[in-house]
Design an enzyme around this catalytic site. Structure first.
Site, PDB file in Angstrom:
ATOM      1  N   HIS A 221       0.862  -1.181   0.000  1.00  0.00           N
ATOM      2  CA  HIS A 221       0.000   0.000   0.000  1.00  0.00           C
ATOM      3  C   HIS A 221       0.896   1.228   0.000  1.00  0.00           C
ATOM      4  O   HIS A 221       1.687   1.438   0.918  1.00  0.00           O
ATOM      5  CB  HIS A 221      -0.911   0.011   1.228  1.00  0.00           C
ATOM      6  CG  HIS A 221      -1.834   1.202   1.256  1.00  0.00           C
ATOM      7  ND1 HIS A 221      -3.104   1.157   0.732  1.00  0.00           N
ATOM      8  CD2 HIS A 221      -1.669   2.460   1.742  1.00  0.00           C
ATOM      9  CE1 HIS A 221      -3.688   2.340   0.890  1.00  0.00           C
ATOM     10  NE2 HIS A 221      -2.827   3.148   1.504  1.00  0.00           N
ATOM     11  N   CYS A 222       0.774   2.026  -1.048  1.00  0.00           N
ATOM     12  CA  CYS A 222       1.649   3.182  -1.217  1.00  0.00           C
ATOM     13  C   CYS A 222       0.884   4.460  -0.899  1.00  0.00           C
ATOM     14  O   CYS A 222      -0.009   4.860  -1.657  1.00  0.00           O
ATOM     15  CB  CYS A 222       2.193   3.242  -2.642  1.00  0.00           C
ATOM     16  SG  CYS A 222       3.328   4.622  -2.925  1.00  0.00           S
ATOM     17  N   PRO A 223       1.184   5.124   0.196  1.00  0.00           N
ATOM     18  CA  PRO A 223       0.489   6.386   0.492  1.00  0.00           C
ATOM     19  C   PRO A 223       0.868   7.512  -0.452  1.00  0.00           C
ATOM     20  O   PRO A 223       0.112   8.479  -0.599  1.00  0.00           O
ATOM     21  CB  PRO A 223       0.929   6.692   1.931  1.00  0.00           C
ATOM     22  CG  PRO A 223       2.231   5.997   2.089  1.00  0.00           C
ATOM     23  CD  PRO A 223       2.160   4.765   1.248  1.00  0.00           C
TER      24      PRO A 223
ATOM     25  N   GLY B 222      -1.588   7.183  -3.019  1.00  0.00           N
ATOM     26  CA  GLY B 222      -2.932   7.152  -2.460  1.00  0.00           C
ATOM     27  C   GLY B 222      -3.731   5.941  -2.854  1.00  0.00           C
ATOM     28  O   GLY B 222      -4.954   6.029  -2.990  1.00  0.00           O
TER      29      GLY B 222
END
Length: 401
Positions: free
Chosen positions: A205-207, A210
């Protein structure tokens, strides 16, 4: 004595439509006159059906949807906007203060090449951020109940392990059961705790973008960080060139304060390092999740070798970047039908409601699908989505990468 009118038995009976909801509907006199004239009475606006809802409006995961479900992102998007600000700020300073001098003193091709790189970076960022990463549909209540019955029918005194073992290229792979989605996750899939979805070929999960990075948007994520590395190096190199050429006239500090050299200096190392790491993952056909957990051995001949690797760097890269893009399985813009079975409620109580998965034709089999579980090393095989206890297989073209 009043006259009594006798009803004629054979006369046709007419009914008058009466609306009691509002005065905007037709009155009984209007309906009677319309019926006498042989025309259809006006319909009552109060009885019009509601606008059908789309599936993204009741999606159970922690996601945000925009543009009527066409854009799908994670709920935490603050870091994504920070990414936009950093890219726009760095590129804006370069085009505003450095490009005019470089175009007039060196070559007008410098701002043109920078503009092409900038447009490509933004396109790949939006494509990775706004796409469905490969979310797997949740099981319906009937499928979840059937799965529980099959697990309870084993007759063991202890609770049976909720795992399945399959064979892929001679390597035994365990399929874990997801208590939230009520499915046995396919190989390389994992449940994202932030988005609350099972994602196919889950990478991480890449912030910064997003969104989750999975099977359907990994190539766009990789192209984004790779092109961003080229753009950062390009800007950094020509900013240094501009500072060196102009410092002889206006001074070093005066030239330095109007250039994004400081921002590029601190960002170029992290971006280039991240691009190199994912280049290594693509060349070995691994995911970030598998590499961090140490799922597969890096040495050949070990028992836990990587069954998804083709043994060739070029083939692994082509499989990850050039293969066909699989369709979305959640059908987020589909309309909710009244007879469509809803998915089982999640166990942790989060999410926005129940969700109807994509209506796919599945065939029930008693064992595992041989074309998928005993893949012989070709470029494609049958991918089976493990829904319910009967393990209802949905045949789709699945490219091992």
């Amino acid at each position: 004595m009043s006259q009594i009118q006798h009803a004629v038995p054979d006369a046709p009976i007419r009914y008058t439509q009466i609306c009691t909801r509002s005065s905007s509907c037709s009155s009984p006199q209007t309906s009677s006159s319309a019926a006498a004239a042989g025309t259809e009475p006006p319909s009552c606006t109060g009885h019009r059906g509601r606008t059908p809802r789309r599936k993204w409006q009741v999606f159970p995961g922690r996601n945000r949807f925009y543009c009527d479900g066409r854009v799908m992102m994670a709920r935490q998007t603050g870091v994504f906007y920070l990414t936009l600000v950093l890219i726009l700020l760095t590129s804006g300073l370069f085009f505003a203060f450095d490009c005019p001098y470089l175009a007039s003193n060196l070559s007008p091709a410098i701002p043109a090449v920078g503009a092409v790189l900038f447009v490509f970076v933004m396109g790949m960022l939006f494509r990775a951020s706004f796409s469905d990463p490969g979310v797997l549909p949740r099981a319906t209540p009937d499928e979840a109940a059937d799965l529980e019955r099959q697990i309870d029918s084993t007759g063991c005194s202890k609770p049976p392990p909720r795992t399945r073992e399959v064979l892929i290229n001679g390597q035994t792979v365990k399929l874990k059961y997801c208590f939230t989605c009520k499915i046995f996750r396919p190989p390389r899939a994992s449940h994202c705790s932030l988005c609350d979805n099972c994602v196919e070929r889950f990478d991480h999960h890449c912030p910064w973008v997003g969104n989750c990075v999975g099977r359907r948007n990994y190539r766009f994520f990789y192209l984004f960080i790779l092109s961003l590395s080229f753009l950062t190096i390009f800007i950094f190199a020509f900013v240094i060139t501009h500072v060196v050429l102009r410092s002889n006239r206006t001074g070093f500090l005066t030239t330095l304060k109007d250039s994004p050299v400081v921002v590029c200096f601190f960002s170029v190392w992290s971006i280039v390092g991240l691009s190199g790491f994912h280049t290594y993952l693509i060349s070995s056909n691994q995911t970030t999740n598998e590499d961090i957990k140490g799922t597969w051995s890096k040495k050949e001949g070990k028992d836990n070798y990587n069954p998804y690797s083709y043994g060739n760097v070029l083939t692994n890269c082509c499989a990850a970047l050039c293969g066909p893009l699989p369709p979305s399985l959640i059908d987020r813009r589909g309309l909710i039908q009244a007879d469509t079975p809803q998915t089982a409620h999640q166990s942790n109580g989060t999410g926005g409601g129940s969700y109807a998965p994509t209506q796919l034709h599945s065939h029930m089999v008693g064992g595992y699908h041989p074309g998928w579980l005993q893949h012989g090393g070709g470029t494609s095989c049958q991918f089976c989505c493990f829904h319910a206890a009967k393990i209802s297989f949905v045949p789709l073209t699945f490219y091992i990468y």
